[in-house]
Design a protein around this motif. Sequence first.
Motif, PDB file in Angstrom:
ATOM      1  N   ASP A   1       3.832  11.455  -1.698  1.00 16.20           N
ATOM      2  CA  ASP A   1       4.077  11.030  -3.079  1.00 16.20           C
ATOM      3  C   ASP A   1       5.138   9.937  -3.177  1.00 16.20           C
ATOM      4  O   ASP A   1       5.437   9.454  -4.266  1.00 16.20           O
ATOM      5  CB  ASP A   1       4.476  12.220  -3.948  1.00 16.20           C
ATOM      6  N   GLY A   2       5.723   9.547  -2.050  1.00 13.91           N
ATOM      7  CA  GLY A   2       6.724   8.487  -2.046  1.00 13.91           C
ATOM      8  C   GLY A   2       8.163   8.974  -2.061  1.00 13.91           C
ATOM      9  O   GLY A   2       9.086   8.170  -2.024  1.00 13.91           O
TER      10      GLY A   2
ATOM     11  N   GLU B   1      -2.479  13.269   8.637  1.00 16.42           N
ATOM     12  CA  GLU B   1      -2.839  14.516   9.309  1.00 16.42           C
ATOM     13  C   GLU B   1      -3.862  15.225   8.431  1.00 16.42           C
ATOM     14  O   GLU B   1      -4.098  14.835   7.296  1.00 16.42           O
ATOM     15  CB  GLU B   1      -1.591  15.398   9.489  1.00 16.42           C
ATOM     16  N   TRP B   2      -4.401  16.305   8.918  1.00 12.32           N
ATOM     17  CA  TRP B   2      -5.380  17.057   8.135  1.00 12.32           C
ATOM     18  C   TRP B   2      -4.762  17.579   6.852  1.00 12.32           C
ATOM     19  O   TRP B   2      -5.375  17.601   5.808  1.00 12.32           O
ATOM     20  CB  TRP B   2      -5.907  18.236   8.944  1.00 12.32           C
ATOM     21  N   TRP B   3      -3.515  18.016   6.943  1.00 11.63           N
ATOM     22  CA  TRP B   3      -2.886  18.707   5.819  1.00 11.63           C
ATOM     23  C   TRP B   3      -1.789  17.886   5.163  1.00 11.63           C
ATOM     24  O   TRP B   3      -1.231  18.296   4.153  1.00 11.63           O
ATOM     25  CB  TRP B   3      -2.303  20.036   6.285  1.00 11.63           C
ATOM     26  N   ASP B   4      -1.454  16.737   5.690  1.00 17.03           N
ATOM     27  CA  ASP B   4      -0.313  15.999   5.161  1.00 17.03           C
ATOM     28  C   ASP B   4      -0.439  14.511   5.498  1.00 17.03           C
ATOM     29  O   ASP B   4      -1.065  14.131   6.479  1.00 17.03           O
ATOM     30  CB  ASP B   4       0.983  16.557   5.776  1.00 17.03           C
ATOM     31  N   THR B   5       0.198  13.695   4.686  1.00 16.05           N
ATOM     32  CA  THR B   5       0.287  12.264   4.926  1.00 16.05           C
ATOM     33  C   THR B   5       1.742  11.862   4.757  1.00 16.05           C
ATOM     34  O   THR B   5       2.382  12.267   3.790  1.00 16.05           O
ATOM     35  CB  THR B   5      -0.576  11.473   3.924  1.00 16.05           C
TER      36      THR B   5
ATOM     37  N   ASP C   1      16.668  -4.539  10.987  1.00 12.83           N
ATOM     38  CA  ASP C   1      17.953  -4.159  11.575  1.00 12.83           C
ATOM     39  C   ASP C   1      17.924  -2.779  12.250  1.00 12.83           C
ATOM     40  O   ASP C   1      18.953  -2.264  12.665  1.00 12.83           O
ATOM     41  CB  ASP C   1      19.062  -4.210  10.533  1.00 12.83           C
ATOM     42  N   GLY C   2      16.736  -2.163  12.350  1.00 15.61           N
ATOM     43  CA  GLY C   2      16.594  -0.887  13.049  1.00 15.61           C
ATOM     44  C   GLY C   2      16.633   0.333  12.158  1.00 15.61           C
ATOM     45  O   GLY C   2      16.338   1.437  12.605  1.00 15.61           O
ATOM     46  N   ARG C   3      17.001   0.168  10.893  1.00 13.93           N
ATOM     47  CA  ARG C   3      17.001   1.323   9.990  1.00 13.93           C
ATOM     48  C   ARG C   3      15.568   1.761   9.722  1.00 13.93           C
ATOM     49  O   ARG C   3      14.639   0.959   9.806  1.00 13.93           O
ATOM     50  CB  ARG C   3      17.715   1.000   8.679  1.00 13.93           C
ATOM     51  N   LYS C   4      15.411   3.032   9.401  1.00 16.48           N
ATOM     52  CA  LYS C   4      14.076   3.596   9.238  1.00 16.48           C
ATOM     53  C   LYS C   4      14.101   4.604   8.094  1.00 16.48           C
ATOM     54  O   LYS C   4      15.064   5.365   7.950  1.00 16.48           O
ATOM     55  CB  LYS C   4      13.668   4.284  10.537  1.00 16.48           C
ATOM     56  N   VAL C   5      13.037   4.627   7.288  1.00 15.99           N
ATOM     57  CA  VAL C   5      12.883   5.601   6.213  1.00 15.99           C
ATOM     58  C   VAL C   5      11.499   6.212   6.326  1.00 15.99           C
ATOM     59  O   VAL C   5      10.517   5.507   6.516  1.00 15.99           O
ATOM     60  CB  VAL C   5      13.057   4.974   4.812  1.00 15.99           C
ATOM     61  N   GLU C   6      11.454   7.533   6.217  1.00 20.87           N
ATOM     62  CA  GLU C   6      10.182   8.240   6.213  1.00 20.87           C
ATOM     63  C   GLU C   6       9.980   8.836   4.828  1.00 20.87           C
ATOM     64  O   GLU C   6      10.914   9.382   4.240  1.00 20.87           O
ATOM     65  CB  GLU C   6      10.182   9.332   7.282  1.00 20.87           C
ATOM     66  N   PHE C   7       8.749   8.729   4.320  1.00 21.42           N
ATOM     67  CA  PHE C   7       8.417   9.188   2.974  1.00 21.42           C
ATOM     68  C   PHE C   7       7.301  10.228   3.008  1.00 21.42           C
ATOM     69  O   PHE C   7       6.432  10.185   3.871  1.00 21.42           O
ATOM     70  CB  PHE C   7       7.940   8.017   2.109  1.00 21.42           C
TER      71      PHE C   7
ATOM     72  N   LYS D   1       0.817  -1.223   0.000  1.00 24.90           N
ATOM     73  CA  LYS D   1       0.000   0.000   0.000  1.00 24.90           C
ATOM     74  C   LYS D   1       0.850   1.273   0.000  1.00 24.90           C
ATOM     75  O   LYS D   1       0.311   2.367  -0.095  1.00 24.90           O
ATOM     76  CB  LYS D   1      -0.927   0.009   1.216  1.00 24.90           C
ATOM     77  N   LEU D   2       2.171   1.126   0.134  1.00 21.41           N
ATOM     78  CA  LEU D   2       3.049   2.296   0.062  1.00 21.41           C
ATOM     79  C   LEU D   2       3.025   2.857  -1.353  1.00 21.41           C
ATOM     80  O   LEU D   2       2.791   2.114  -2.315  1.00 21.41           O
ATOM     81  CB  LEU D   2       4.486   1.904   0.417  1.00 21.41           C
ATOM     82  N   PRO D   3       3.291   4.150  -1.521  1.00 24.84           N
ATOM     83  CA  PRO D   3       3.380   4.701  -2.874  1.00 24.84           C
ATOM     84  C   PRO D   3       4.457   3.974  -3.690  1.00 24.84           C
ATOM     85  O   PRO D   3       5.459   3.497  -3.132  1.00 24.84           O
ATOM     86  CB  PRO D   3       3.772   6.162  -2.642  1.00 24.84           C
ATOM     87  N   ALA D   4       4.262   3.894  -4.991  1.00 28.80           N
ATOM     88  CA  ALA D   4       5.193   3.170  -5.869  1.00 28.80           C
ATOM     89  C   ALA D   4       6.614   3.709  -5.743  1.00 28.80           C
ATOM     90  O   ALA D   4       7.575   2.928  -5.733  1.00 28.80           O
ATOM     91  CB  ALA D   4       4.709   3.254  -7.312  1.00 28.80           C
ATOM     92  N   ALA D   5       6.770   5.017  -5.635  1.00 26.50           N
ATOM     93  CA  ALA D   5       8.111   5.604  -5.521  1.00 26.50           C
ATOM     94  C   ALA D   5       8.804   5.146  -4.237  1.00 26.50           C
ATOM     95  O   ALA D   5      10.012   4.901  -4.224  1.00 26.50           O
ATOM     96  CB  ALA D   5       8.033   7.126  -5.564  1.00 26.50           C
TER      97      ALA D   5
END
Length: 147
Positions: A79-80, A58-62, A70-76, A32-36
Amino acid sequence: MKKLASLLALVALLAGATPALAGDDRPIAYKKLPAAARQFITSYFGDTRVSYAKVDSEWWDTTYEVVFDDGRKVEFEKDGAWKEVSCKYSQVPDVIVPPRIREYVAASHPGQKMVKIERSRREYEVKLDNGLDLTFDRSYNLIGIDD
């Protein structure tokens, strides 16, 4: 006076209800994540298993957040496009760091690894493994250092 009291009561009610309605942080399936975002993960973290993914509406943003085993994290962004990459126990993949920032870090902080990079519309912030935070403008000029 009654109108003022009614108005204040309405404002208080809305102020109390708004935070409950604004944030919706929930788990989602990887598909379900954006393709990018999926393409980014495949390209730069393909060797690591995804622990979980979640969406923050959020109201104004997703935004989307993906955490690996392994604990690494990415925030998008919605638009991905990647917003933040955090690698507590390893190094941020060099290919996602703009070349001028990589060159600056290699020349000015030899031997240090970049463990986090965050970008916004105005700047990039890089955290080194020695705890130093470097801030660059969109032209990749160093504009701040925080230890």
